[in-house]
Design a protein around this motif. Structure first.
Motif, PDB file in Angstrom:
ATOM      1  N   PRO A 488       7.917  46.270  69.131  1.00  0.00           N
ATOM      2  CA  PRO A 488       9.075  46.238  70.014  1.00  0.00           C
ATOM      3  C   PRO A 488       8.948  47.286  71.114  1.00  0.00           C
ATOM      4  O   PRO A 488       8.297  48.321  70.949  1.00  0.00           O
ATOM      5  N   LEU A 489       9.617  47.040  72.249  1.00  0.00           N
ATOM      6  CA  LEU A 489       9.513  47.949  73.380  1.00  0.00           C
ATOM      7  C   LEU A 489      10.199  49.282  73.093  1.00  0.00           C
ATOM      8  O   LEU A 489       9.758  50.320  73.554  1.00  0.00           O
ATOM      9  N   VAL A 490      11.299  49.258  72.342  1.00  0.00           N
ATOM     10  CA  VAL A 490      12.061  50.468  72.075  1.00  0.00           C
ATOM     11  C   VAL A 490      12.112  50.671  70.563  1.00  0.00           C
ATOM     12  O   VAL A 490      12.352  49.731  69.798  1.00  0.00           O
ATOM     13  N   GLN A 491      11.918  51.898  70.145  1.00  0.00           N
ATOM     14  CA  GLN A 491      11.928  52.224  68.724  1.00  0.00           C
ATOM     15  C   GLN A 491      13.242  52.923  68.374  1.00  0.00           C
ATOM     16  O   GLN A 491      13.763  53.729  69.159  1.00  0.00           O
ATOM     17  N   PRO A 492      13.811  52.621  67.202  1.00  0.00           N
ATOM     18  CA  PRO A 492      15.051  53.303  66.789  1.00  0.00           C
ATOM     19  C   PRO A 492      14.768  54.749  66.415  1.00  0.00           C
ATOM     20  O   PRO A 492      13.735  55.084  65.833  1.00  0.00           O
ATOM     21  N   LEU A 493      15.719  55.637  66.752  1.00  0.00           N
ATOM     22  CA  LEU A 493      15.597  57.052  66.437  1.00  0.00           C
ATOM     23  C   LEU A 493      16.429  57.427  65.216  1.00  0.00           C
ATOM     24  O   LEU A 493      15.972  58.169  64.340  1.00  0.00           O
ATOM     25  N   ALA A 494      17.652  56.893  65.159  1.00  0.00           N
ATOM     26  CA  ALA A 494      18.531  57.233  64.029  1.00  0.00           C
ATOM     27  C   ALA A 494      19.628  56.192  63.914  1.00  0.00           C
ATOM     28  O   ALA A 494      19.953  55.500  64.886  1.00  0.00           O
ATOM     29  N   ILE A 495      20.177  56.089  62.706  1.00  0.00           N
ATOM     30  CA  ILE A 495      21.333  55.237  62.442  1.00  0.00           C
ATOM     31  C   ILE A 495      22.556  56.141  62.402  1.00  0.00           C
ATOM     32  O   ILE A 495      22.676  57.007  61.514  1.00  0.00           O
ATOM     33  N   LEU A 496      23.476  55.961  63.351  1.00  0.00           N
ATOM     34  CA  LEU A 496      24.619  56.855  63.456  1.00  0.00           C
ATOM     35  C   LEU A 496      25.759  56.450  62.531  1.00  0.00           C
ATOM     36  O   LEU A 496      26.332  57.285  61.834  1.00  0.00           O
ATOM     37  N   ARG A 497      26.114  55.163  62.534  1.00  0.00           N
ATOM     38  CA  ARG A 497      27.231  54.699  61.713  1.00  0.00           C
ATOM     39  C   ARG A 497      26.967  53.269  61.273  1.00  0.00           C
ATOM     40  O   ARG A 497      26.077  52.580  61.798  1.00  0.00           O
ATOM     41  N   LYS A 498      27.813  52.837  60.334  1.00  0.00           N
ATOM     42  CA  LYS A 498      27.755  51.463  59.826  1.00  0.00           C
ATOM     43  C   LYS A 498      29.172  50.931  59.751  1.00  0.00           C
ATOM     44  O   LYS A 498      30.109  51.671  59.426  1.00  0.00           O
ATOM     45  N   ARG A 499      29.332  49.650  60.086  1.00  0.00           N
ATOM     46  CA  ARG A 499      30.665  49.063  60.054  1.00  0.00           C
ATOM     47  C   ARG A 499      30.580  47.599  59.626  1.00  0.00           C
ATOM     48  O   ARG A 499      29.512  46.997  59.650  1.00  0.00           O
ATOM     49  N   MET A 500      31.765  47.065  59.249  1.00  0.00           N
ATOM     50  CA  MET A 500      31.889  45.661  58.869  1.00  0.00           C
ATOM     51  C   MET A 500      32.794  44.983  59.893  1.00  0.00           C
ATOM     52  O   MET A 500      33.907  45.476  60.170  1.00  0.00           O
ATOM     53  N   VAL A 501      32.341  43.886  60.458  1.00  0.00           N
ATOM     54  CA  VAL A 501      33.062  43.179  61.511  1.00  0.00           C
ATOM     55  C   VAL A 501      33.316  41.758  61.040  1.00  0.00           C
ATOM     56  O   VAL A 501      32.425  41.097  60.486  1.00  0.00           O
ATOM     57  N   HIS A 502      34.523  41.261  61.270  1.00  0.00           N
ATOM     58  CA  HIS A 502      34.872  39.889  60.928  1.00  0.00           C
ATOM     59  C   HIS A 502      34.341  38.952  62.014  1.00  0.00           C
ATOM     60  O   HIS A 502      34.737  39.045  63.188  1.00  0.00           O
ATOM     61  N   GLN A 503      33.450  38.061  61.661  1.00  0.00           N
ATOM     62  CA  GLN A 503      32.889  37.065  62.556  1.00  0.00           C
ATOM     63  C   GLN A 503      33.307  35.691  62.054  1.00  0.00           C
ATOM     64  O   GLN A 503      32.736  35.161  61.100  1.00  0.00           O
ATOM     65  N   GLU A 504      34.351  35.100  62.713  1.00  0.00           N
ATOM     66  CA  GLU A 504      34.904  33.806  62.311  1.00  0.00           C
ATOM     67  C   GLU A 504      35.344  33.868  60.852  1.00  0.00           C
ATOM     68  O   GLU A 504      36.287  34.571  60.495  1.00  0.00           O
ATOM     69  N   SER A 505      34.643  33.163  59.958  1.00  0.00           N
ATOM     70  CA  SER A 505      35.074  33.096  58.552  1.00  0.00           C
ATOM     71  C   SER A 505      34.235  33.980  57.643  1.00  0.00           C
ATOM     72  O   SER A 505      34.275  33.836  56.412  1.00  0.00           O
ATOM     73  N   ARG A 506      33.473  34.892  58.196  1.00  0.00           N
ATOM     74  CA  ARG A 506      32.621  35.740  57.375  1.00  0.00           C
ATOM     75  C   ARG A 506      32.702  37.181  57.871  1.00  0.00           C
ATOM     76  O   ARG A 506      33.172  37.452  58.978  1.00  0.00           O
ATOM     77  N   VAL A 507      32.203  38.087  57.054  1.00  0.00           N
ATOM     78  CA  VAL A 507      32.159  39.509  57.379  1.00  0.00           C
ATOM     79  C   VAL A 507      30.703  39.896  57.598  1.00  0.00           C
ATOM     80  O   VAL A 507      29.840  39.631  56.753  1.00  0.00           O
TER      81      VAL A 507
END
Length: 593
Positions: A488-507
């Motif tokens: 990939p062109l860009v590499q991840p440095l760190a994971i800052l946060r995690k969340r759950m988002v409602h997408q239609e009928s699923r999370v």
């Protein structure tokens, strides 16, 4: 001059030593009234026709003699021929009888003369036919008249034909005149709708400020110079842009910039996407695409260099005067000063200061230094522009390619951040390829068919391309190592946060990822499934704790509120200025009634 009069040869010769002077008509009348003029002569130059005679070749002369009767004037009606001219009329067509045109007196006399000559020669004869058509006189090149007869044919006049006829009549009878604008209605001068931006970096530190943001209007050439701190980011630049540009001229429709990390950041692009502004980027490694701002930068640097040689850290003091001098100076591209284009009037004069005009010593020193500085600034502007234009014209060339041509591309590893760093890169190969041209992008850039895993942008400026000529001793060269890795062109440095988002009928679970080499405000939310698929080697274990089921809704609301607070600092002033511009009706442009 000699001529024959009453059988005697007369010679007229002017007297020498007499001063001849032209006189006007009223002077000639006065002399005639006093009987001081004996004779008046009119001299006309007559050229002999024999001078224009050209010798006719013998063969053409024989041909003219053989068909001499063809060139004789007609004495009777033409004989009956196999194909005679006639006008066929439809059945039940009424006789066409058109009244004659009105002619001037001199043309009426000429018509009567020509009709009499044609009757005597037998070319025409009296007619008692109910049909008639008017005649026209057309002047020939030799000054005589040609007799032309006009005929008309009846066509059905429907609505479309009638409208076309009326339009033709108006176009023929009325001369085209440019319509004048209605000065009672206000009109808007469309300035500050398209701008260019760039940065001047590496200046001496003064109060922590080492950068100048240059913003130039592409139409009026008006410019603004703003000082920035060395650690500027997209968020801070946007705040300065609102404070220095938007509150004066409104939000622009388009911005032309280079590929600086601030302008390429997600924050910057998303902010102006929501503001309705189009972002245009110059070709990589070719700053001439944004040449207007580059020239302004060099001129500004020349200003500051001339006045801060002995004290480089004083550049911030001279920055407002440099902006004033630039905007009130004459620009050859627009034929006046940017101030006059923007405000519709000449720049207000800065009154020169006479020495010892005040008893306050500090005021005397300040105004004396100001006058000397402004004079030197205007001289430097003219000199710098002329020198820059001469140097730029020496390196320019007219080179064009077609789609399908094969070219070599020039790469500079020590400037190409996407290339793998190599030892002694300055002595490495410069041209790679050949590669086929897929399409032309704009007027000076081309898209090349680079290998699929290539990590550089496939669009190159024409100055970085060279035509490929088939040579058996030339071996094609691939892109350098480290440039075609399937990563990939860009590499991840760190994971800052995690969340759950409602997408239609699923999370759906999403991660807030901070990318390597990007600013923290450019962190983005990515679904966890997509992140694992794109970066399988990145270990997510123990990066961040997953919230419990009961804390999902609370955490989602907290995250959303925090994100909005991060952007309020810039978005709220933009929306406030946009609301003011929409309801004020001026949109930041001068209105002239």
């Amino acid at each position: 001059m000699e001529f024959c009069l009453a059988g005697q040869q007369v010679k007229l010769q002017g007297e020498k030593g007499i001063y001849n002077q032209e006189i006007q008509l009223h002077q000639l009348r006065r002399l005639t009234t006093k009987k001081e003029v004996a004779y008046c002569y009119q001299l006309i130059s007559i050229t002999s026709d024999s001078q224009h005679l050209v010798a006719v070749p013998p063969k053409i002369q024989e041909l003219l003699e053989e068909f001499k009767h063809v060139f004789e004037s007609p004495k009777q009606l033409p004989p009956q021929r196999h194909n005679d001219h006639q006008i066929y009329l439809q059945t039940e067509t009424a006789s066409i009888n058109v009244k004659p045109y009105r002619y001037p007196h001199y043309q009426k006399s000429e018509i009567e003369k020509l009709v009499k000559e044609m009757l005597e020669s037998g070319v025409i004869r009296p007619s008692h036919s109910p049909f008639s058509s008017p005649v026209l006189l057309v002047k020939k090149k030799d000054g005589t008249w040609r007799f032309c007869s006009t005929t008309k044919r009846c066509f059905p006049m429907d609505t479309e034909a009638q409208n076309a006829f009326e339009a033709l009549k108006v176009a023929v009878t009325k001369a085209p005149v440019l319509s004048l604008p209605d000065f009672k209605k206000p009109f808007v001068v469309e300035t500050w709708e398209e701008i260019t931006m760039d940065f001047i970096i590496g200046l001496p530190s003064l109060g922590g400020k080492t950068v100048i943001m240059v913003v130039v209007d592409r139409l009026s050439k008006y410019a603004h110079f703003s000082a920035l701190h060395r650690d500027f980011s997209a968020n801070k630049v946007a705040s300065i842009f609102v404070a220095d540009i938007c509150h004066l001229h409104g939000i622009p429709k388009s911005i032309v910039t280079d590929r600086d990390k601030v302008f390429m950041s997600i924050f910057w692009r998303e902010l102006f996407r929501l503001s309705g502004t189009k972002l245009h980027y110059s070709t990589a490694y070719h700053p001439e695409t944004n040449g207007q701002t580059e020239v302004t930068n060099r001129g500004l640097e020349q200003y500051l260099r001339c006045f801060t040689m002995e004290s480089p850290t004083a550049w911030l003091t001279y920055l407002p005067w440099a902006e004033l001098s630039y905007n009130t100076s004459y620009h050859s591209a627009i034929g006046c000063s940017p101030f006059q284009v923007l405000y519709g009037r000449l720049p207000p004069p800065i009154h020169s200061y006479e020495d010892n005009s005040t008893s306050v010593e500090a005021v005397d020193v300040m105004l004396s230094q100001r006058d000397a500085m402004l004079r030197q600034l205007k001289e430097n502007l003219h000199r710098t522009r002329h020198r820059m234009k001469q140097q730029a014209d020496k390196k320019r060339r007219d080179l064009q390619f077609k789609v399908g041509d094969r070219v070599l591309v020039k790469l500079q590893p020590y400037r190409q951040s996407s290339l793998k760093r190599q030892t002694y890169s300055k002595l490495r190969r410069r041209y790679y390829g050949p590669y086929e041209i897929l399409e032309r992008v704009g007027s000076v850039a081309y898209r090349l068919a680079l290998p699929n895993p290539s990590r550089i942008h496939p669009v190159f400026h024409v100055s970085l391309l060279k035509p490929y000529k088939q040579n058996p001793r030339f071996h094609p060269t691939q892109l350098p190592e480290g440039l075609a890795e399937g990563q990939p062109l860009v590499q991840p440095l760190a994971i800052l946060r995690k969340r759950m988002v409602h997408q239609e009928s699923r999370v759906e679970e999403q991660l807030l990822v901070q990318w390597e080499g990007w600013n923290p405000e450019d962190s983005t939310w990515i679904p966890t499934i997509e992140f694992r698929r794109a970066y399988p080697q990145f270990d997510l274990e123990d990066k961040v704790d997953l919230p419990r089921r009961k804390e999902i809704d609370t955490d989602l609301n907290a995250v959303t509120s925090e994100e909005m607070n991060d952007m309020n600092e810039v978005i709220f002033p933009l929306l406030l200025s946009l609301h003011f511009l929409l309801f004020s009706g001026s949109c930041g442009h001068p209105t002239i009634a």
